[in-house]
Motif scaffolding. Sequence first.
Motif, short mmCIF file in Angstrom:
data_model
loop_
_atom_site.label_atom_id
_atom_site.label_comp_id
_atom_site.label_asym_id
_atom_site.label_seq_id
_atom_site.Cartn_x
_atom_site.Cartn_y
_atom_site.Cartn_z
N ASP A 98 0.82 -1.21 0.00
CA ASP A 98 0.00 0.00 0.00
C ASP A 98 0.85 1.26 0.00
O ASP A 98 0.55 2.22 -0.70
N ILE A 99 1.92 1.26 0.78
CA ILE A 99 2.78 2.44 0.85
C ILE A 99 3.43 2.71 -0.51
O ILE A 99 3.45 3.84 -0.98
N VAL A 100 3.94 1.68 -1.14
CA VAL A 100 4.59 1.86 -2.44
C VAL A 100 3.56 2.33 -3.47
O VAL A 100 3.83 3.26 -4.24
N HIS A 101 2.39 1.76 -3.47
CA HIS A 101 1.35 2.18 -4.42
C HIS A 101 0.92 3.63 -4.16
O HIS A 101 0.69 4.38 -5.10
N ASP A 102 0.83 4.00 -2.88
CA ASP A 102 0.46 5.39 -2.55
C ASP A 102 1.49 6.38 -3.08
O ASP A 102 1.14 7.48 -3.50
N ILE A 103 2.76 6.01 -3.04
CA ILE A 103 3.80 6.89 -3.56
C ILE A 103 3.60 7.11 -5.06
O ILE A 103 3.66 8.24 -5.54
#
Length: 161
Positions: A34-39
């Motif tokens: 989720d964090i990588v996708h949010d970036i």
Amino acid sequence: MTTTNDIEQLFITHYTSMHRLAMLLLRNEDVARDIVHDIFESLLNAGHTDVSGQYLLKSVRNRCLNYLRGLSTSERIKELYALDEQEVAAEEWPDDETIAKIHSTVSNNLTDACRRVVELRFTDGMSYKEISQTLGISEVAVYKHLRHAIDVLRKQLSKNG
């Protein structure tokens, strides 16, 4: 202006290393993804075109640290030990024996610098920034001391458990 193709190329090139870093920091597949996708989503929304791999990795690190800072102490323990709610009932853990093992490990198995960081963080409730300023070290050093302490605790508790 950033096009979808630009973001797609960045994704193809850097996703694996970004995800690997997030997993190292969080040890949680869903949150790391989720964090990588949010970036990437924020890059697309902001229209950035000139981001480097180093910028992307720093973004991952910062978002992971922000995520960890936002967790309560019990949530952090559960995240770091990958515990399920069913595995540990709140009133059963940590029990007095486990707390004694933790205190003993902190006292006997950590360097003075690492022990001081742990005490400031968990006894005094100081933030990474406050610890950094108090001890005159970087926030990254604070994180590394805490990470080391948690690894030592995990090893000792699993050995004694």
